[in-house]
Structures are given as structure tokens and as C-alpha cells.
Design an enzyme around this catalytic site. Sequence first.
Site, PDB file in Angstrom:
ATOM      1  CG  PHE A  73      71.509  39.017  31.603  1.00  0.00           C
ATOM      2  CD1 PHE A  73      70.322  39.528  31.113  1.00  0.00           C
ATOM      3  CD2 PHE A  73      71.627  37.644  31.770  1.00  0.00           C
ATOM      4  CE1 PHE A  73      69.265  38.689  30.787  1.00  0.00           C
ATOM      5  CE2 PHE A  73      70.589  36.798  31.440  1.00  0.00           C
ATOM      6  CZ  PHE A  73      69.398  37.321  30.948  1.00  0.00           C
ATOM      7  N   GLY A  76      72.650  45.522  34.541  1.00  0.00           N
ATOM      8  CA  GLY A  76      73.397  46.495  33.753  1.00  0.00           C
ATOM      9  C   GLY A  76      72.976  46.568  32.300  1.00  0.00           C
ATOM     10  CG  HIS A  77      72.282  44.491  28.352  1.00  0.00           C
ATOM     11  ND1 HIS A  77      71.301  43.980  27.526  1.00  0.00           N
ATOM     12  CD2 HIS A  77      73.249  44.959  27.531  1.00  0.00           C
ATOM     13  CE1 HIS A  77      71.669  44.117  26.264  1.00  0.00           C
ATOM     14  NE2 HIS A  77      72.841  44.704  26.234  1.00  0.00           N
ATOM     15  CG  PHE A  78      70.129  48.709  28.443  1.00  0.00           C
ATOM     16  CD1 PHE A  78      71.461  49.077  28.364  1.00  0.00           C
ATOM     17  CD2 PHE A  78      69.560  48.057  27.369  1.00  0.00           C
ATOM     18  CE1 PHE A  78      72.199  48.839  27.208  1.00  0.00           C
ATOM     19  CE2 PHE A  78      70.298  47.797  26.210  1.00  0.00           C
ATOM     20  CZ  PHE A  78      71.620  48.180  26.126  1.00  0.00           C
ATOM     21  CB  VAL A  83      67.347  44.430  26.329  1.00  0.00           C
ATOM     22  CG1 VAL A  83      67.555  43.644  25.038  1.00  0.00           C
ATOM     23  CG2 VAL A  83      66.332  45.534  26.118  1.00  0.00           C
TER      24      VAL A  83
END
Length: 172
Positions: A73, A76-78, A83
Site C-alpha cells: 500500500f 500509492g499511499h503516499f 502512511v
Amino acid sequence: MVNKMDRVDAPAEKTTPAEGASGTHQVPESIDILQIMQAIPHRYPFLLIDKMQEIKAGESAVGIKNVTVNEPFFQGHFPSHPVMPGVLIIEAMAQTAATLVVLTLGKAFEGKLVYFMTIEGAKFRRPVGPGDQLRIEVIKERSRANVWKFKGTARVDGVAVAEATFSAMIMG
């Protein structure tokens, strides 16, 4: 002759009694990732707890999630400021609770699906990122038939980062 691989000095595994569908059985006070994977059907990349400890059958447990920069994750986050998504912290709480339920109810419930019914009062207090270790405390508030309700708190270094009350139903 004792083989070096034998753990002669290892203490006996601590257990607590549980009443399940198959009668009375013992529940270990801590389990590893392989035992978690026996209890719940989640797998990479969605298995979000690495071990459990302080298990009290039918009452409470602590799940541990070691957050690494390799988590899918974070791509893309971030990308510039990784996070852990809050919904995944809540999911880790649910997986801890689901494993506790299966351990409490016994082998007849291993691999059963546990579905969210409600999530209430979710609060996110600070971001969780690579290098953090989530300590996820879940406490059973009540259970009726195949519906269980829990209060969960996730902490990093003793500081609460997220909390929620949630209920789930065992299916299958």
C-alpha cells in the site's frame, strides 16, 4: 543424545481454557504467523498481523503488525510520505479479533469467514509508517450466537494511533 534443534530448555506453552463448539479446549497465550494462517483465511498482501500474544480465550488478545517499507500500500499511499491507511489499521484490529474468536471456538471454526457488520467511533490519532510496530489490543464487549462485538486500540510505542468499536459475524 540431545539434538541441537531440540528445545529442552523451552518452557511449556502457556494456555487458557476455552469453551467451543467441540467442547473444552486449551488456547495458547501467544501464536505465530503460521497459527494465525490456520485460524483465518487471509493471505498476503491482506494478512495484516504477524503474531498474537496475551491471548485470553473469549476475552481479549494483542495482535502485532510490523510495518515495513515493503508494504504494497505504500506504493500509492503516499510515495513521498508513506502512511499506512487507517482502514487497514481497522482491518488489522478485525483480523486480531477474528483470530481470537476462532481460537476461542475451536478447530471447527478454523478458516471460517468473519464479516464486518459495524464499525463505530473510529478515530485516527497519528500516522503510522515504515518502522512502526502496531500493538493491536482487542477486548470483547459481548457475543451472541455467531455475532461478536469488540473494542480495539492500536498503539505505536505505547501511544494510541487508532481506535474503533466493531462487530462481526462468523459465516460458513
